[in-house]
Write an enzyme that holds these catalytic residues in place. Structure first.
Site, PDB file in Angstrom:
ATOM      1  N   ARG A  51      -4.922 -24.549  43.566  1.00  0.00           N
ATOM      2  CA  ARG A  51      -5.138 -25.211  44.851  1.00  0.00           C
ATOM      3  C   ARG A  51      -6.585 -25.568  45.133  1.00  0.00           C
ATOM      4  O   ARG A  51      -6.894 -26.704  45.502  1.00  0.00           O
ATOM      5  CB  ARG A  51      -4.667 -24.322  46.022  1.00  0.00           C
ATOM      6  CG  ARG A  51      -3.240 -24.473  46.412  1.00  0.00           C
ATOM      7  CD  ARG A  51      -2.736 -23.157  46.893  1.00  0.00           C
ATOM      8  NE  ARG A  51      -2.836 -22.233  45.782  1.00  0.00           N
ATOM      9  CZ  ARG A  51      -1.912 -22.137  44.822  1.00  0.00           C
ATOM     10  NH1 ARG A  51      -0.832 -22.833  44.891  1.00  0.00           N
ATOM     11  NH2 ARG A  51      -2.076 -21.308  43.811  1.00  0.00           N
ATOM     12  N   THR A  52      -7.465 -24.583  45.029  1.00  0.00           N
ATOM     13  CA  THR A  52      -8.817 -24.813  45.528  1.00  0.00           C
ATOM     14  C   THR A  52      -9.493 -25.911  44.714  1.00  0.00           C
ATOM     15  O   THR A  52     -10.068 -26.854  45.273  1.00  0.00           O
ATOM     16  CB  THR A  52      -9.635 -23.501  45.477  1.00  0.00           C
ATOM     17  OG1 THR A  52      -8.845 -22.480  46.074  1.00  0.00           O
ATOM     18  CG2 THR A  52     -10.933 -23.640  46.225  1.00  0.00           C
ATOM     19  N   LYS A  80     -21.921 -19.080  26.448  1.00  0.00           N
ATOM     20  CA  LYS A  80     -23.054 -18.858  25.516  1.00  0.00           C
ATOM     21  C   LYS A  80     -24.148 -18.026  26.177  1.00  0.00           C
ATOM     22  O   LYS A  80     -25.225 -17.857  25.609  1.00  0.00           O
ATOM     23  CB  LYS A  80     -23.644 -20.209  25.103  1.00  0.00           C
ATOM     24  CG  LYS A  80     -22.653 -21.157  24.452  1.00  0.00           C
ATOM     25  CD  LYS A  80     -23.318 -22.509  24.227  1.00  0.00           C
ATOM     26  CE  LYS A  80     -22.294 -23.614  24.147  1.00  0.00           C
ATOM     27  NZ  LYS A  80     -22.889 -24.937  24.401  1.00  0.00           N
ATOM     28  N   ARG A 101     -16.369 -21.396  42.080  1.00  0.00           N
ATOM     29  CA  ARG A 101     -15.597 -20.147  42.113  1.00  0.00           C
ATOM     30  C   ARG A 101     -16.112 -19.249  41.001  1.00  0.00           C
ATOM     31  O   ARG A 101     -16.327 -19.719  39.867  1.00  0.00           O
ATOM     32  CB  ARG A 101     -14.106 -20.400  41.934  1.00  0.00           C
ATOM     33  CG  ARG A 101     -13.334 -19.105  41.745  1.00  0.00           C
ATOM     34  CD  ARG A 101     -11.863 -19.276  41.802  1.00  0.00           C
ATOM     35  NE  ARG A 101     -11.433 -19.619  43.153  1.00  0.00           N
ATOM     36  CZ  ARG A 101     -10.156 -19.680  43.530  1.00  0.00           C
ATOM     37  NH1 ARG A 101      -9.208 -19.415  42.661  1.00  0.00           N
ATOM     38  NH2 ARG A 101      -9.839 -19.992  44.763  1.00  0.00           N
ATOM     39  N   HIS A 129     -13.728 -16.205  50.797  1.00  0.00           N
ATOM     40  CA  HIS A 129     -13.113 -17.464  50.361  1.00  0.00           C
ATOM     41  C   HIS A 129     -13.149 -18.416  51.569  1.00  0.00           C
ATOM     42  O   HIS A 129     -12.126 -18.698  52.202  1.00  0.00           O
ATOM     43  CB  HIS A 129     -11.682 -17.201  49.898  1.00  0.00           C
ATOM     44  CG  HIS A 129     -11.040 -18.330  49.136  1.00  0.00           C
ATOM     45  ND1 HIS A 129     -11.539 -19.626  49.121  1.00  0.00           N
ATOM     46  CD2 HIS A 129      -9.910 -18.358  48.375  1.00  0.00           C
ATOM     47  CE1 HIS A 129     -10.738 -20.381  48.371  1.00  0.00           C
ATOM     48  NE2 HIS A 129      -9.761 -19.637  47.910  1.00  0.00           N
TER      49      HIS A 129
HETATM   50  N1   CP Z   1      -5.481 -20.150  47.644  1.00  0.00           N
HETATM   51  C1   CP Z   1      -6.144 -20.234  46.468  1.00  0.00           C
HETATM   52  O1   CP Z   1      -7.326 -19.930  46.412  1.00  0.00           O
HETATM   53  O2   CP Z   1      -5.400 -20.686  45.413  1.00  0.00           O
HETATM   54  P1   CP Z   1      -5.975 -20.941  43.947  1.00  0.00           P
HETATM   55  O3   CP Z   1      -6.382 -19.618  43.394  1.00  0.00           O
HETATM   56  O4   CP Z   1      -4.870 -21.598  43.209  1.00  0.00           O
HETATM   57  O5   CP Z   1      -7.183 -21.831  44.113  1.00  0.00           O
END
Ligand code: CP
Length: 304
Positions: A51-52, A80, A101, A129
């Site tokens: 999603r993100t 590396k 992320r 998040h």
């Molecule tokens: N909600 C969420 O962060 O989903 P993903 O891990 O798929 O990005």
């Protein structure tokens, strides 16, 4: 230059502006379809995501911009030994804004210190998040009409669930929001979150049984028990089926309660619940695109 590292980086007024913009985008997507012509978004994902990452990419493409990036540490020079600080200096030469992320808490903050472009924290370890929180806030506001005066139950892995930590930190700034924290004792919310609730005189209770509190809830925020955060597989196996939301439990809830989930789900929400009109988790995914479009415009200074 502004980054989004923590949900509290925006004041309540700034958040309201951003959520208003996201609503306008959802009502008039065409109006924004060239807003980011010529701009590039880099997605730097050192940890898996569906999603993100894809909603950031969809958001930038919807705005007329372009995207580049990597979807795992293994396919980048991190494998590396390149540091986050060096990587961001490089990416600053390629893109206008980036979403990162990382499994290590604080990595996006380290990146922001060396970056020449806005950095968005797209999830750092078990910490925060913020863009999931923007998604959750938009979902609650669109469904209920307001972010004040409701009771939210947060259920599942409240220890490692970064979406939970970010959402609690954000919602305590609104009026009369009561928290019911539903988890096994092994997965209780960290003490620093409880301290924050106490310091802000926010009403909360901690319980273990979901059924007991269902009738009180206006929002139920389900979460997955995250296998990847456990050090011990046996412990994960013991916890993974602790909560399963099904039709019987839904029958105990208010008719206007909504179920949210950041997704991915494993088995904590039975698929039979998906057809219940109160199941809002796929609607939430759609709001996630609009709110990320609004965020990109805001951080690039194109929101006016
Ligand atoms: N909600 C969420 O962060 O989903 P993903 O891990 O798929 O990005």
């Amino acid at each position: 230059m502004k980054h989004l590292l923590n949900p509290l980086d925006f004041s309540v007024e700034e958040l309201n502006e951003l959520l208003d913009l996201a609503r306008d985008i959802s009502n008039n997507p065409q109006k924004y379809s060239h807003a980011c012509d010529g701009k590039k978004l880099a997605t730097l994902f050192y940890e898996p995501s569906t999603r993100t990452r894809l909603s950031f990419e969809a958001a930038m493409l919807n705005l007329g911009g372009s995207v580049l990036g990597f979807s795992s540490a293994n396919s980048s020079s991190a494998s590396k030994g390149e540091s986050v600080s060096d990587t961001i200096r490089v990416i600053s030469c390629y893109a206008d804004i980036c979403a990162m992320r990382h499994p290590k808490e604080g990595a996006p903050m380290v990146a922001a210190q060396k970056s020449r472009i806005p950095v968005i924290n797209a999830g750092d370890g078990g910490h925060q998040h913020p863009t999931q929180t923007l998604t959750d806030l938009m979902t609650i506001r669109e469904l209920r009409g307001s972010l004040d005066n409701f009771t939210i139950g947060l259920c599942g892995d409240l220890k490692f669930g970064r979406t939970v930590h970010s959402l609690i930190n954000s919602l305590i700034r609104y009026k009369n929001v009561k928290f019911i924290l539903i988890s096994p004792k092994e997965l209780r919310v960290p003490d620093y979150i409880i301290d924050t609730l106490k310091e802000n005189n926010v009403e909360y209770e901690e319980v273990e049984k979901l059924e007991d509190v269902m009738p009180q809830l206006d929002i139920l925020y389900m979460t997955r028990v995250q296998r990847e955060r456990f050090f011990n597989e046996d412990e994960y196996l013991r916890m993974k089926n602790f909560y399963i939301l099904n039709k019987e439990k839904m029958a105990l809830a208010k008719e206007d309660m909504y179920v949210l989930h950041p997704l991915p789900r494993v088995n904590e929400i039975s698929v039979e619940v998906d057809d219940d009109p109160r199941a809002a988790y796929f609607k939430q995914v759609q709001y996630g695109v609009y709110v990320r479009m609004a965020l990109i415009l805001t951080l690039l200074g194109l929101n006016k």
